[in-house]
Enzyme design. Structure first.
Site, PDB file in Angstrom:
ATOM      1  N   LYS A  72       0.828  -1.222   0.000  1.00 14.78           N
ATOM      2  CA  LYS A  72       0.000   0.000   0.000  1.00 14.78           C
ATOM      3  C   LYS A  72       0.858   1.267   0.000  1.00 14.78           C
ATOM      4  CE  LYS A  72      -4.248  -1.827   2.008  1.00 14.78           C
ATOM      5  NZ  LYS A  72      -5.328  -1.608   2.974  1.00 14.78           N
ATOM      6  N   ASP A  86     -10.185   2.866   1.684  1.00 14.19           N
ATOM      7  CA  ASP A  86     -10.362   2.313   3.035  1.00 14.19           C
ATOM      8  C   ASP A  86     -10.998   3.342   3.965  1.00 14.19           C
ATOM      9  OD1 ASP A  86      -9.327  -0.250   2.622  1.00 14.19           O
ATOM     10  OD2 ASP A  86      -7.276   0.357   3.083  1.00 14.19           O
TER      11      ASP A  86
HETATM   12  P1  NAP Z   1      -0.313  -3.493  10.354  1.00 13.52           P
HETATM   13  O1  NAP Z   1       0.028  -2.374   9.450  1.00 13.52           O
HETATM   14  O2  NAP Z   1       0.597  -4.663  10.520  1.00 13.52           O
HETATM   15  O3  NAP Z   1      -0.560  -2.834  11.822  1.00 13.52           O
HETATM   16  C1  NAP Z   1      -0.957  -3.613  12.906  1.00 13.52           C
HETATM   17  C2  NAP Z   1      -0.928  -2.760  14.165  1.00 13.52           C
HETATM   18  O4  NAP Z   1      -1.363  -3.569  15.250  1.00 13.52           O
HETATM   19  C3  NAP Z   1       0.456  -2.252  14.538  1.00 13.52           C
HETATM   20  O5  NAP Z   1       0.344  -0.962  15.093  1.00 13.52           O
HETATM   21  C4  NAP Z   1       0.897  -3.245  15.607  1.00 13.52           C
HETATM   22  O6  NAP Z   1       1.766  -2.702  16.564  1.00 13.52           O
HETATM   23  C5  NAP Z   1      -0.400  -3.543  16.284  1.00 13.52           C
HETATM   24  N1  NAP Z   1      -0.370  -4.842  16.941  1.00 13.52           N
HETATM   25  C6  NAP Z   1      -0.217  -6.059  16.359  1.00 13.52           C
HETATM   26  N2  NAP Z   1      -0.269  -7.025  17.296  1.00 13.52           N
HETATM   27  C7  NAP Z   1      -0.437  -6.395  18.485  1.00 13.52           C
HETATM   28  C8  NAP Z   1      -0.539  -6.853  19.814  1.00 13.52           C
HETATM   29  N3  NAP Z   1      -0.511  -8.155  20.114  1.00 13.52           N
HETATM   30  N4  NAP Z   1      -0.691  -5.935  20.805  1.00 13.52           N
HETATM   31  C9  NAP Z   1      -0.727  -4.631  20.515  1.00 13.52           C
HETATM   32  N5  NAP Z   1      -0.633  -4.127  19.255  1.00 13.52           N
HETATM   33  C10 NAP Z   1      -0.487  -5.008  18.264  1.00 13.52           C
HETATM   34  O7  NAP Z   1      -1.721  -4.126   9.975  1.00 13.52           O
HETATM   35  P2  NAP Z   1      -2.988  -3.366   9.346  1.00 13.52           P
HETATM   36  O8  NAP Z   1      -2.953  -3.442   7.882  1.00 13.52           O
HETATM   37  O9  NAP Z   1      -3.068  -2.042   9.993  1.00 13.52           O
HETATM   38  O10 NAP Z   1      -4.196  -4.312   9.800  1.00 13.52           O
HETATM   39  C11 NAP Z   1      -4.608  -4.386  11.157  1.00 13.52           C
HETATM   40  C12 NAP Z   1      -5.907  -5.178  11.233  1.00 13.52           C
HETATM   41  O11 NAP Z   1      -6.951  -4.479  10.560  1.00 13.52           O
HETATM   42  C13 NAP Z   1      -5.833  -6.562  10.577  1.00 13.52           C
HETATM   43  O12 NAP Z   1      -6.473  -7.500  11.404  1.00 13.52           O
HETATM   44  C14 NAP Z   1      -6.608  -6.419   9.293  1.00 13.52           C
HETATM   45  O13 NAP Z   1      -7.285  -7.609   8.939  1.00 13.52           O
HETATM   46  C15 NAP Z   1      -7.616  -5.353   9.670  1.00 13.52           C
HETATM   47  N6  NAP Z   1      -8.014  -4.585   8.465  1.00 13.52           N
HETATM   48  C16 NAP Z   1      -9.323  -4.589   8.131  1.00 13.52           C
HETATM   49  C17 NAP Z   1      -9.737  -3.879   7.019  1.00 13.52           C
HETATM   50  C18 NAP Z   1     -11.190  -3.900   6.647  1.00 13.52           C
HETATM   51  O14 NAP Z   1     -11.538  -3.504   5.524  1.00 13.52           O
HETATM   52  N7  NAP Z   1     -12.071  -4.301   7.545  1.00 13.52           N
HETATM   53  C19 NAP Z   1      -8.812  -3.178   6.238  1.00 13.52           C
HETATM   54  C20 NAP Z   1      -7.475  -3.177   6.623  1.00 13.52           C
HETATM   55  C21 NAP Z   1      -7.069  -3.916   7.748  1.00 13.52           C
HETATM   56  P3  NAP Z   1       3.332  -2.492  16.263  1.00 13.52           P
HETATM   57  O15 NAP Z   1       3.407  -1.285  15.397  1.00 13.52           O
HETATM   58  O16 NAP Z   1       3.914  -2.267  17.607  1.00 13.52           O
HETATM   59  O17 NAP Z   1       3.807  -3.746  15.599  1.00 13.52           O
END
Ligand code: NAP
Length: 294
Positions: A76, A113
């Site tokens: 992205k 998004d």
């Molecule tokens: P990402 O860029 O990898 O970011 C994940 C975030 O979560 C990071 O800030 C990470 O912290 C934090 N995190 C991960 N595990 C954690 C834990 N155990 N405790 C505390 N913080 C934690 O991922 P993303 O793309 O943002 O996606 C995040 C979620 O949103 C996913 O589950 C995805 O499926 C969902 N999502 C949904 C949609 C939708 O259309 N509904 C769209 C996009 C994403 P750190 O920075 O410290 O690693």
């Protein structure tokens, strides 16, 4: 249920999704179901692309006249330098998820998004401009949610994360954003109207089946929220997540991430098809069927 295009012939156009991995994406099912319903002679394919291949892939896809591309993790941000035009919203969020061909050649990119995130909230009537929103996480989904909260007019938006560096990078984008650590979260809850989980906590995981029962907020946390609070989990598998089960038990408004996924896809498809209305309900049903929830 697997959605199939009407037929493939010499005039069939191509749409697709670049990312890595893409095999489990719901987007092909949603888009192909909509294309079939609309009678559009096009097919949407998952296209796995390694990070070092993003530029070559976009050049090749432009050369063969692809009509539109979705972009997912981890491209992205890496796709942005290969675009000739990037919408103001995508620049603000720092990520594109939808790419479209420009009339003069090359690609334009935007971020649907944010609109997807906003859609379920815009169906509610709440005093956004007098309220606080909390976004859990500091990754790509959190950036879309933060932008959405500011566009909705929240007086105060707080990002909660575990990495000070990532939180700092968010405040470089949104100077008015406040940040907090997880330890500070409980104290913020009594004055919170919206809490959005943009971490993967609670997501169904093949590698760790126990993850499905985890939740970023405990029942004790939820008890601190006001009665009118909205709990929004961007995670959509399982449906509902443990967090949303807790929220429903407390009779709070609970929103899952599937509608955001469906809406961001519908907006992208409409863009690629020149603003045509797309069958959102067909896309929603295809996504649910793909998850075995029909
Ligand atoms: P990402 O860029 O990898 O970011 C994940 C975030 O979560 C990071 O800030 C990470 O912290 C934090 N995190 C991960 N595990 C954690 C834990 N155990 N405790 C505390 N913080 C934690 O991922 P993303 O793309 O943002 O996606 C995040 C979620 O949103 C996913 O589950 C995805 O499926 C969902 N999502 C949904 C949609 C939708 O259309 N509904 C769209 C996009 C994403 P750190 O920075 O410290 O690693």
């Amino acid at each position: 249920m697997t959605a199939t295009p009407l037929s493939i012939d010499g005039a069939t156009q191509l749409l697709g999704l670049i990312g890595n991995p893409v095999a489990h994406s719901l987007s092909p099912a949603m888009h192909n179901a909509a294309l079939a319903r609309m009678g559009v002679n096009a097919v949407y394919l998952p296209l796995p692309v390694a990070t070092e291949g993003v530029g070559a892939a976009l050049a090749g896809l432009a050369a063969i006249g692809v009509r539109g591309i979705n972009v997912t993790i981890p491209h992205k941000q890496t796709a942005m330098p290969f675009l000739q035009e990037v919408s103001a919203r995508a620049q603000q969020v720092g990520a594109v998820n939808t790419i479209y061909p420009l009339s003069g050649g090359g690609w334009g990119g935007t971020n649907t998004d944010v609109s997807g995130f906003l859609y379920p909230l815009q169906q509610l009537d709440r005093p956004w401009s007098a309220s606080t929103a909390i976004v859990l996480g500091s990754g790509g989904a959190a950036r879309a949610a933060i932008q959405g909260c500011f566009e909705l007019g929240f007086a105060r938006v707080v990002a909660v994360g575990r990495s000070r560096d990532r939180l700092l990078s968010l405040t470089r984008t949104w100077s008015q954003l406040q940040t907090a650590t997880w330890d500070e979260l409980a104290a913020l809850l009594p004055e919170t109207l919206l809490i959005a989980n943009a971490t993967p906590i609670g997501m169904q995981s093949e590698s760790d089946p126990a993850e499905i029962a985890s939740t970023p907020l405990s029942l004790e946390h939820l008890a601190r929220l006001p009665r009118e609070a909205i709990v929004y989990d961007l995670v959509y598998i399982p449906k509902p997540t443990a967090l949303l089960k807790y929220a429903a038990a407390r009779e709070l408004v609970a929103i899952d991430g599937l509608e955001m996924l469906v809406q961001q896809g519908a907006i992208a498809l409409s863009l690629w098809l020149g603003g045509r209305e797309v069958p959102v309900e067909v896309m929603r049903r295809a996504a649910l069927a793909h998850l075995g929830l029909d």
